[in-house]
Design a protein around this motif. Structure first.
Motif, PDB file in Angstrom:
ATOM      1  N   ARG A 169      11.032   9.908  -3.838  1.00  0.00           N
ATOM      2  CA  ARG A 169      10.818   9.839  -5.393  1.00  0.00           C
ATOM      3  C   ARG A 169       9.736   8.485  -5.705  1.00  0.00           C
ATOM      4  O   ARG A 169       8.959   8.700  -6.567  1.00  0.00           O
ATOM      5  N   GLN A 170       9.691   7.580  -4.873  1.00  0.00           N
ATOM      6  CA  GLN A 170       9.051   6.482  -4.869  1.00  0.00           C
ATOM      7  C   GLN A 170       7.318   7.271  -4.879  1.00  0.00           C
ATOM      8  O   GLN A 170       6.386   6.741  -5.903  1.00  0.00           O
ATOM      9  N   PHE A 171       7.125   7.980  -4.021  1.00  0.00           N
ATOM     10  CA  PHE A 171       5.695   8.389  -3.903  1.00  0.00           C
ATOM     11  C   PHE A 171       5.444   9.468  -4.847  1.00  0.00           C
ATOM     12  O   PHE A 171       4.537   9.384  -5.554  1.00  0.00           O
ATOM     13  N   ILE A 172       6.289  10.248  -5.490  1.00  0.00           N
ATOM     14  CA  ILE A 172       6.204  11.050  -6.785  1.00  0.00           C
ATOM     15  C   ILE A 172       5.970  10.313  -7.980  1.00  0.00           C
ATOM     16  O   ILE A 172       5.236  10.805  -8.794  1.00  0.00           O
ATOM     17  N   SER A 173       6.596   9.100  -8.156  1.00  0.00           N
ATOM     18  CA  SER A 173       6.608   8.308  -9.473  1.00  0.00           C
ATOM     19  C   SER A 173       5.131   7.726  -9.315  1.00  0.00           C
ATOM     20  O   SER A 173       4.336   7.821 -10.611  1.00  0.00           O
TER      21      SER A 173
ATOM     22  N   ALA B 280       1.090   4.771  -3.745  1.00  0.00           N
ATOM     23  CA  ALA B 280       1.885   6.251  -3.359  1.00  0.00           C
ATOM     24  C   ALA B 280       1.213   6.114  -2.055  1.00  0.00           C
ATOM     25  O   ALA B 280       1.971   7.029  -1.014  1.00  0.00           O
ATOM     26  N   SER B 281       0.076   5.781  -1.474  1.00  0.00           N
ATOM     27  CA  SER B 281      -0.368   5.908  -0.046  1.00  0.00           C
ATOM     28  C   SER B 281       0.593   5.144   0.932  1.00  0.00           C
ATOM     29  O   SER B 281       0.857   5.808   2.052  1.00  0.00           O
ATOM     30  N   ILE B 282       0.896   4.006   0.504  1.00  0.00           N
ATOM     31  CA  ILE B 282       1.864   3.291   1.340  1.00  0.00           C
ATOM     32  C   ILE B 282       3.052   3.855   1.343  1.00  0.00           C
ATOM     33  O   ILE B 282       3.850   3.613   2.349  1.00  0.00           O
ATOM     34  N   ALA B 283       3.362   4.408   0.468  1.00  0.00           N
ATOM     35  CA  ALA B 283       4.919   5.263   0.284  1.00  0.00           C
ATOM     36  C   ALA B 283       5.002   6.215   1.402  1.00  0.00           C
ATOM     37  O   ALA B 283       6.295   6.383   1.596  1.00  0.00           O
ATOM     38  N   LEU B 284       3.839   6.823   1.615  1.00  0.00           N
ATOM     39  CA  LEU B 284       4.018   7.819   2.838  1.00  0.00           C
ATOM     40  C   LEU B 284       3.985   7.192   4.124  1.00  0.00           C
ATOM     41  O   LEU B 284       3.226   6.453   4.521  1.00  0.00           O
ATOM     42  N   ASP B 285       5.082   7.875   4.835  1.00  0.00           N
ATOM     43  CA  ASP B 285       4.995   7.198   6.278  1.00  0.00           C
ATOM     44  C   ASP B 285       3.971   7.976   7.164  1.00  0.00           C
ATOM     45  O   ASP B 285       4.446   8.805   8.071  1.00  0.00           O
ATOM     46  N   LEU B 286       2.721   7.965   6.991  1.00  0.00           N
ATOM     47  CA  LEU B 286       1.720   8.493   7.379  1.00  0.00           C
ATOM     48  C   LEU B 286       0.474   7.750   7.752  1.00  0.00           C
ATOM     49  O   LEU B 286       0.412   6.620   7.164  1.00  0.00           O
ATOM     50  N   PRO B 287      -0.174   7.801   8.928  1.00  0.00           N
ATOM     51  CA  PRO B 287      -1.350   6.986   9.246  1.00  0.00           C
ATOM     52  C   PRO B 287      -2.622   7.458   8.348  1.00  0.00           C
ATOM     53  O   PRO B 287      -2.600   8.567   7.723  1.00  0.00           O
TER      54      PRO B 287
ATOM     55  N   ALA C 155      -5.284  11.607   2.139  1.00  0.00           N
ATOM     56  CA  ALA C 155      -5.842  13.011   1.519  1.00  0.00           C
ATOM     57  C   ALA C 155      -4.503  13.578   0.905  1.00  0.00           C
ATOM     58  O   ALA C 155      -4.573  14.357  -0.077  1.00  0.00           O
ATOM     59  N   TRP C 156      -3.151  13.264   1.197  1.00  0.00           N
ATOM     60  CA  TRP C 156      -2.131  13.914   0.287  1.00  0.00           C
ATOM     61  C   TRP C 156      -2.010  13.224  -0.928  1.00  0.00           C
ATOM     62  O   TRP C 156      -1.532  14.123  -1.839  1.00  0.00           O
ATOM     63  N   VAL C 157      -2.305  12.037  -1.004  1.00  0.00           N
ATOM     64  CA  VAL C 157      -2.228  11.435  -2.624  1.00  0.00           C
ATOM     65  C   VAL C 157      -3.236  12.203  -3.267  1.00  0.00           C
ATOM     66  O   VAL C 157      -3.002  12.464  -4.340  1.00  0.00           O
ATOM     67  N   LEU C 158      -4.265  12.009  -2.484  1.00  0.00           N
ATOM     68  CA  LEU C 158      -5.433  12.689  -3.578  1.00  0.00           C
ATOM     69  C   LEU C 158      -5.244  14.339  -4.025  1.00  0.00           C
ATOM     70  O   LEU C 158      -5.339  14.462  -4.944  1.00  0.00           O
ATOM     71  N   LEU C 159      -4.690  14.914  -2.993  1.00  0.00           N
ATOM     72  CA  LEU C 159      -4.272  16.670  -3.444  1.00  0.00           C
ATOM     73  C   LEU C 159      -3.544  16.612  -4.277  1.00  0.00           C
ATOM     74  O   LEU C 159      -3.406  17.374  -5.522  1.00  0.00           O
ATOM     75  N   TRP C 160      -2.209  15.648  -4.256  1.00  0.00           N
ATOM     76  CA  TRP C 160      -1.193  15.771  -5.313  1.00  0.00           C
ATOM     77  C   TRP C 160      -1.845  15.142  -6.661  1.00  0.00           C
ATOM     78  O   TRP C 160      -1.346  15.933  -7.776  1.00  0.00           O
TER      79      TRP C 160
ATOM     80  N   ALA D  37     -10.569   4.185   0.435  1.00  0.00           N
ATOM     81  CA  ALA D  37     -10.814   2.749   0.673  1.00  0.00           C
ATOM     82  C   ALA D  37      -9.705   2.176   0.127  1.00  0.00           C
ATOM     83  O   ALA D  37      -9.174   0.885   0.485  1.00  0.00           O
ATOM     84  N   MET D  38      -8.949   2.527  -1.108  1.00  0.00           N
ATOM     85  CA  MET D  38      -7.869   1.862  -1.568  1.00  0.00           C
ATOM     86  C   MET D  38      -6.549   1.867  -0.623  1.00  0.00           C
ATOM     87  O   MET D  38      -5.756   1.084  -0.957  1.00  0.00           O
ATOM     88  N   SER D  39      -6.419   2.862   0.155  1.00  0.00           N
ATOM     89  CA  SER D  39      -5.515   2.870   1.074  1.00  0.00           C
ATOM     90  C   SER D  39      -5.592   1.883   2.214  1.00  0.00           C
ATOM     91  O   SER D  39      -4.667   1.495   2.918  1.00  0.00           O
TER      92      SER D  39
END
Length: 291
Positions: free
Chosen positions: A65-69, A172-179, A185-190, A238-240
Motif C-alpha cells: 500500500r505504501q508503494f502504491i500511495s 516509492a523506490s525505497i518501499a520496494l524490496d528490490l535492488p 524501473a518498476w516505479v517508472l513503469l507504474w 538518480a533519485m533512487s
C-alpha cells in the motif's frame, strides 16, 4: 557517483525533449503535448524493465500500500505541476513565478528534511542554496519588478508539486524490496502507466480531436516519448540512489546544455545573466557532488 551519470543523462535528454515539445505545441494543445511525453514512453519503460530481468533475473516485488500511495502521489503531483506551469505563462511578472517554480531543489531539500528524513550535509545545503540563486539569476529576476501575491503563490505551488513528485518517486523506490536498478524501473513503469491512463481518459472526454493532431505529428510525438522516457530513466534512477535535492541541483546543468545549443546551433550570444547563472550552477554542481 553513479547518480551523477544518471542525472547528467536525464538533463541532456530533457533539453532535447523541451525543444521537441516547443515545436509540437505550435499545433497541439497543452494536454496533447503533455500526453506526448507518456504515450510511447510507457511501452518503452516496459521493454526496459523486461530487459533488466533478462540480464539480471530477480524475484518480482510485492506492491504494498505504501508503494502504491507514493506512485499515485508522484503521478498526480507531476500532472498538477505541469498544469500550474501553464497557468504561470499567463501571469504578469512571469519571471518571478517561473523562478519560484524552478526552485524545486530547494523546496525538495526543505520538505525532504522535514518529512522524508533527508539528512543533507552543510556543504550540500550550501550547494542547493547556490543552485536556487542561479535559478533566480537565469530567470532575469529584478527586485524592483514588484511582487504579485497570486504569481508568487502559483510559483511556489508549482515548485512544491514538482518537489513532491520527485520525493514520492524516491520513497516509492525505497518501499520496494528490490535492488537498483529494478526498483527504479518498476516505479517508472507504474507512474507512466497511471499518468497515461489519466491523460488519455481526460482527452477522450474533453478534446478528442487532440488524438488526430498527435497522429499527424507522429514522428515528433514518438521522439518526445523516447527522449522523455530516457530522461525519466535517468531521473528515477538518480533519485533512487541519492537525495532529491542533490539530484535536482546537479540537474540544473540542463541550462548549460540549452545555452550551448543556442550558442552553437542558433548562433545566439549568451547574456550576462546567463553567464553568471552558469558559473553559479557549476559551483552548485561541484558542491553537491563533493559533499
Amino acid at each position: 557517483m553513479l547518480w551523477v551519470f544518471f542525472t547528467v543523462l536525464a538533463a541532456f535528454m530533457q533539453t532535447f525533449r523541451n525543444g521537441l515539445q516547443s515545436k509540437l505545441s505550435k499545433d497541439v494543445s497543452t494536454l496533447g503535448v503533455t500526453l506526448a511525453r507518456f504515450l510511447f514512453a510507457t511501452p518503452i519503460a516496459l521493454i526496459y524493465l523486461v530487459l533488466l530481468y533478462q540480464f539480471e533475473p530477480i524475484a518480482y516485488p510485492e506492491f504494498n500500500r505504501q508503494f502504491i500511495s507514493y506512485v499515485a502521489i508522484a503521478a498526480g503531483m507531476q500532472i498538477l505541476a505541469t498544469a500550474l506551469m501553464v497557468v504561470l505563462f499567463k501571469q504578469q511578472n512571469f519571471a518571478i513565478g517561473a523562478g519560484l517554480a524552478k526552485s524545486e531543489a530547494l523546496v525538495a531539500a526543505i520538505l525532504g528534511a522535514l518529512f522524508f528524513g533527508s539528512a543533507l550535509t552543510p556543504l550540500g545545503w550550501f550547494g542547493v542554496l547556490i543552485g536556487a540563486l542561479a535559478v533566480f539569476v537565469l530567470s532575469g529576476l529584478r527586485f524592483n519588478q514588484g511582487f504579485q501575491l497570486k504569481t508568487v503563490l502559483i510559483g511556489l505551488s508549482c515548485g512544491s508539486a514538482f518537489a513532491l513528485t520527485s520525493l514520492s518517486v524516491r520513497e516509492a523506490s525505497i518501499a520496494l524490496d528490490l535492488p537498483f536498478p529494478h526498483s527504479a524501473a518498476w516505479v517508472l513503469l507504474w507512474v507512466l502507466t497511471l499518468q497515461s491512463i489519466i491523460l488519455i481518459a481526460h482527452i477522450a472526454i474533453k478534446e478528442r480531436h487532440t488524438f488526430s493532431k498527435l497522429k499527424q505529428h507522429l514522428p515528433t510525438t514518438f521522439a518526445i516519448s523516447v527522449t522523455s522516457c530516457i530522461g525519466s530513466i535517468g531521473w528515477f534512477s538518480a533519485m533512487s540512489l541519492q537525495y532529491v535535492a542533490y539530484v535536482k541541483t546537479l540537474g540544473q546543468i540542463e541550462v548549460l546544455f540549452t545555452i550551448l545549443l543556442a550558442i552553437f546551433w542558433l548562433k545566439q550570444k549568451p547574456s550576462k545573466n546567463e553567464l553568471l547563472g552558469l558559473i553559479l550552477i557549476a559551483l552548485a554542481a561541484i558542491l553537491v557532488m563533493w559533499q
